[in-house]
Write an enzyme that holds these catalytic residues in place. Sequence first.
Site, short mmCIF file in Angstrom:
data_model
loop_
_atom_site.label_atom_id
_atom_site.label_comp_id
_atom_site.label_asym_id
_atom_site.label_seq_id
_atom_site.Cartn_x
_atom_site.Cartn_y
_atom_site.Cartn_z
N ASP A 20 1.91 -7.59 -4.15
CA ASP A 20 1.10 -7.48 -2.94
C ASP A 20 1.71 -8.41 -1.91
O ASP A 20 2.16 -9.51 -2.22
CB ASP A 20 -0.34 -7.90 -3.24
CG ASP A 20 -1.26 -7.66 -2.06
OD1 ASP A 20 -1.22 -8.49 -1.12
OD2 ASP A 20 -2.01 -6.69 -2.07
N SER A 21 1.72 -7.99 -0.65
CA SER A 21 2.42 -8.78 0.36
C SER A 21 1.75 -10.13 0.60
O SER A 21 2.38 -11.04 1.16
CB SER A 21 2.52 -8.01 1.68
OG SER A 21 1.27 -7.89 2.32
N SER A 22 0.51 -10.30 0.17
CA SER A 22 -0.14 -11.61 0.30
C SER A 22 0.52 -12.64 -0.61
O SER A 22 0.36 -13.85 -0.40
CB SER A 22 -1.63 -11.51 -0.05
OG SER A 22 -2.29 -10.67 0.88
N THR A 55 4.11 -8.81 15.56
CA THR A 55 2.98 -9.46 14.90
C THR A 55 1.97 -8.38 14.53
O THR A 55 1.87 -7.35 15.21
CB THR A 55 2.35 -10.53 15.81
OG1 THR A 55 1.44 -11.33 15.06
CG2 THR A 55 1.61 -9.91 16.99
N GLN A 105 -0.60 -20.21 21.49
CA GLN A 105 -1.48 -19.48 20.59
C GLN A 105 -1.92 -18.16 21.20
O GLN A 105 -2.61 -17.37 20.54
CB GLN A 105 -2.69 -20.33 20.18
CG GLN A 105 -3.51 -20.90 21.30
CD GLN A 105 -4.57 -21.86 20.78
OE1 GLN A 105 -5.77 -21.55 20.85
NE2 GLN A 105 -4.17 -23.01 20.27
N CYS A 106 -1.50 -17.88 22.43
CA CYS A 106 -1.76 -16.57 23.03
C CYS A 106 -0.85 -15.53 22.36
O CYS A 106 0.26 -15.85 21.94
CB CYS A 106 -1.48 -16.59 24.53
SG CYS A 106 -2.49 -17.75 25.46
N ASP A 144 0.54 -6.87 5.57
CA ASP A 144 -0.07 -8.15 5.94
C ASP A 144 0.95 -9.23 6.30
O ASP A 144 0.74 -10.00 7.23
CB ASP A 144 -0.98 -8.65 4.81
CG ASP A 144 -2.29 -7.90 4.74
OD1 ASP A 144 -2.58 -7.12 5.68
OD2 ASP A 144 -3.03 -8.07 3.76
N THR A 181 0.81 -1.22 0.00
CA THR A 181 0.00 0.00 0.00
C THR A 181 0.84 1.26 0.00
O THR A 181 0.49 2.25 -0.65
CB THR A 181 -0.93 0.01 1.23
OG1 THR A 181 -1.77 -1.14 1.18
CG2 THR A 181 -1.80 1.25 1.25
#
Length: 341
Positions: A58-60, A166, A278-279, A91, A14
């Site tokens: 695109d970063s995806s 993150t 996963q926390c 992303d 972006t």
Amino acid sequence: MVKPNILLIYTGGTIGMIKDFKTGVLKAFDFKTLLDKIPELQLLECTIETVSFDEPIDSSNMNPEYWVQIAEIIESNYNTFDGFVVLHGSDTMSYTASALSFMLENLAKPVVFTGSQLPIGDLRTDAKENLITSIQMASLQENEKPIIKEVCLYFEYKLYRANRTTKLNAENFKAFASLNYPELAESGVHLKVNNDYLFKPDLEKSLIVHKHLDTNIALIKLFPGISESFLTNVLTNTTLKAVILETYGAGNCTTEAWFLNLIKQTITRGVQVINITQCISGSVMMGHYETSNQLKIIGVVSGKDLTTEAAICKLMYLLGQNIQEKEFKRNFETSLRGEMS
């Protein structure tokens, strides 16, 4: 005094888009005219040169092949420039930045990743501030030597260690967080650098660029009711070399016999099994509760307080080094680039 020379690397995203106000359509920004479009950059005490992917993405669509391209750009320009700023879509930025932290061993110069939530031409864009301050962070020097000597991520007034970050928010300008490690610097009226938290590399060693990443891994997030057939299908894949388990809380999981037996059989076949929480904050502490002690006994590797992004990239990096099986656990559980506490 010689001004620091900064290389700006545009991969896509972006931040590199600008709106055609007649049509409203976003189009790619020409970084060759960067100083003309953002005259504020001329106020910085550094010189700036730019390079771009031949076809920005695109970063995806980002993947390890592009990580190698970024690493090679830095490698080929390492002796010419004092710092690097990588413009990247938000992303997958934490993945790419984490990967580069492992790929660039003995890094003694700043590599700062940044991007934006809004295109650079928007009235309310965050792109200009992120870009200007990232370049300023990369150009910080003391006695003509870089102050920052690691891969970082800058977003919304905060500079973070890249492999601690993150993405938490898709709509807020404050898109990233480093929940298990303090920010390295903060941008306000003045730039405040937290020197005590900066990575201290061995400056006697030369840069080594690692380009072999092994992607034969899996990521499994545990959930109540996860089925034996699903896990069996994943864990018995013959190409699998390692798997990351996102467990509950401090590294806990079900103690059902089928689950533990399956994990044990997987490890016996030579597949590495990593335990991360996963926390979004906190650390794995295997053996602290009964529901994690069995994982410790059967040889599961502790990911401690690694982010998922860092765990994945560290795993690809270590597998790519062909480390002997008996050395893998020690290497993974050791902080290599400040990625774990």
